[in-house]
Motif scaffolding. Structure first.
Motif, mmCIF file in Angstrom:
data_model
loop_
_atom_site.group_PDB
_atom_site.id
_atom_site.type_symbol
_atom_site.label_atom_id
_atom_site.label_comp_id
_atom_site.label_asym_id
_atom_site.label_seq_id
_atom_site.Cartn_x
_atom_site.Cartn_y
_atom_site.Cartn_z
ATOM 1 N N CYS A 62 0.922 -1.076 0.036
ATOM 2 C CA CYS A 62 0.046 0.072 -0.006
ATOM 3 C C CYS A 62 1.038 1.404 0.115
ATOM 4 O O CYS A 62 1.926 1.495 0.845
ATOM 5 N N ASP A 104 -5.726 -6.229 5.382
ATOM 6 C CA ASP A 104 -5.464 -5.215 4.350
ATOM 7 C C ASP A 104 -4.829 -4.005 4.980
ATOM 8 O O ASP A 104 -4.921 -3.759 6.263
ATOM 9 N N GLU A 106 -4.916 0.364 4.028
ATOM 10 C CA GLU A 106 -5.476 1.324 3.329
ATOM 11 C C GLU A 106 -4.687 2.648 4.104
ATOM 12 O O GLU A 106 -4.649 2.809 5.314
ATOM 13 N N GLU A 151 -10.736 -7.030 3.693
ATOM 14 C CA GLU A 151 -10.387 -6.121 2.878
ATOM 15 C C GLU A 151 -11.172 -4.777 3.133
ATOM 16 O O GLU A 151 -12.258 -4.860 3.581
ATOM 17 N N MET A 152 -10.626 -3.722 2.741
ATOM 18 C CA MET A 152 -11.148 -2.260 3.004
ATOM 19 C C MET A 152 -10.976 -1.193 1.539
ATOM 20 O O MET A 152 -10.341 -1.728 0.791
ATOM 21 N N TYR A 153 -12.011 -0.555 1.568
ATOM 22 C CA TYR A 153 -11.753 0.365 0.476
ATOM 23 C C TYR A 153 -12.262 1.877 1.014
ATOM 24 O O TYR A 153 -13.255 1.875 1.558
ATOM 25 N N SER A 155 -13.711 5.297 -0.229
ATOM 26 C CA SER A 155 -14.198 6.242 -1.430
ATOM 27 C C SER A 155 -13.792 7.515 -1.500
ATOM 28 O O SER A 155 -13.200 8.158 -0.640
ATOM 29 N N TYR A 161 -15.223 1.342 3.554
ATOM 30 C CA TYR A 161 -15.965 0.307 3.468
ATOM 31 C C TYR A 161 -15.195 -0.995 3.968
ATOM 32 O O TYR A 161 -14.171 -1.286 3.188
ATOM 33 N N THR A 177 -19.756 0.297 6.878
ATOM 34 C CA THR A 177 -19.272 1.682 6.440
ATOM 35 C C THR A 177 -18.881 2.414 7.783
ATOM 36 O O THR A 177 -19.457 2.346 8.957
#
Length: 187
Positions: A62, A104, A106, A151-153, A155, A161, A177
């Motif tokens: 990352c 993960d 981020e 896993e993360m995301y 936006s 998320y 979220t």
């Protein structure tokens, strides 16, 4: 008619080699060779540069562009996993030992801190200071309503998320979220 495909140049090869990820900053490409504890570096012309010893086998990465750091980790280590933090300005690697697995990583878009999910029984997302590379205390972590965070995301409107891969019954797998932009959520 001309061939619409661009030419491809093979930069590296080797028997039983498997290259799992490439992270690129403005001056170099860092290539993870899965069966090695080293990173191969390539300049912007695609020429092989030096190899960097990381200190452990890594599969994922990352990039924290704002802090000139790359976080390398191995999602296959289930206990006592490590994060190998490469400072791309001086090629120094700091190793941060975690107490459990890493699913993960981020980068928080407002603080430039690293967010780490562990996938285990914990319902927390851990936070590593993007400047000092120190794991912050639990009071600075993000507590979700479910455990087994995978896993993360993040936006473009700063919502996190988090994929809940398994959950302690009666909960079920799903997505949770979290607003990273809220003044009360400064993690």
């Amino acid at each position: 008619p001309s061939d619409p495909l661009q030419p491809i140049t093979q930069l590296n090869q080797g028997e039983n080699n498997y290259f799992s990820r490439v992270v690129i900053n403005s001056s170099k490409a860092y290539v993870i060779g899965t069966w090695s504890t080293e990173l191969d570096t390539y300049n912007t012309s695609g020429q092989l540069g030096s190899s960097l010893e990381i200190g452990g086998i890594i599969y994922s990465a990352c990039h924290n562009i704002a802090k000139n750091k790359i976080y390398f980790y191995n999602t296959h280590v289930q206990e006592n996993a490590k994060i190998y933090i490469l400072n791309t300005t001086n090629n120094v690697v700091n190793i941060l030992e975690m107490s459990d697995a890493i699913c993960d990583i981020e980068i928080h878009p407002l603080t430039n801190n690293a967010l780490i999910s562990s996938g285990g029984d914990s319902d927390y997302i851990k936070v590593v200071d993007g400047t000092t590379d120190v794991l912050l205390s639990q009071s600075n972590w993000i507590q979700l309503n479910h455990d087994h965070i995978g896993e993360m995301y993040i936006s473009t409107n700063n919502n996190l998320y988090a994929l809940i891969t398994e959950a302690t019954l009666p909960s079920k797998p799903g997505i949770e979220t979290w607003s990273l932009g809220s003044t009360s959520n400064t993690y």
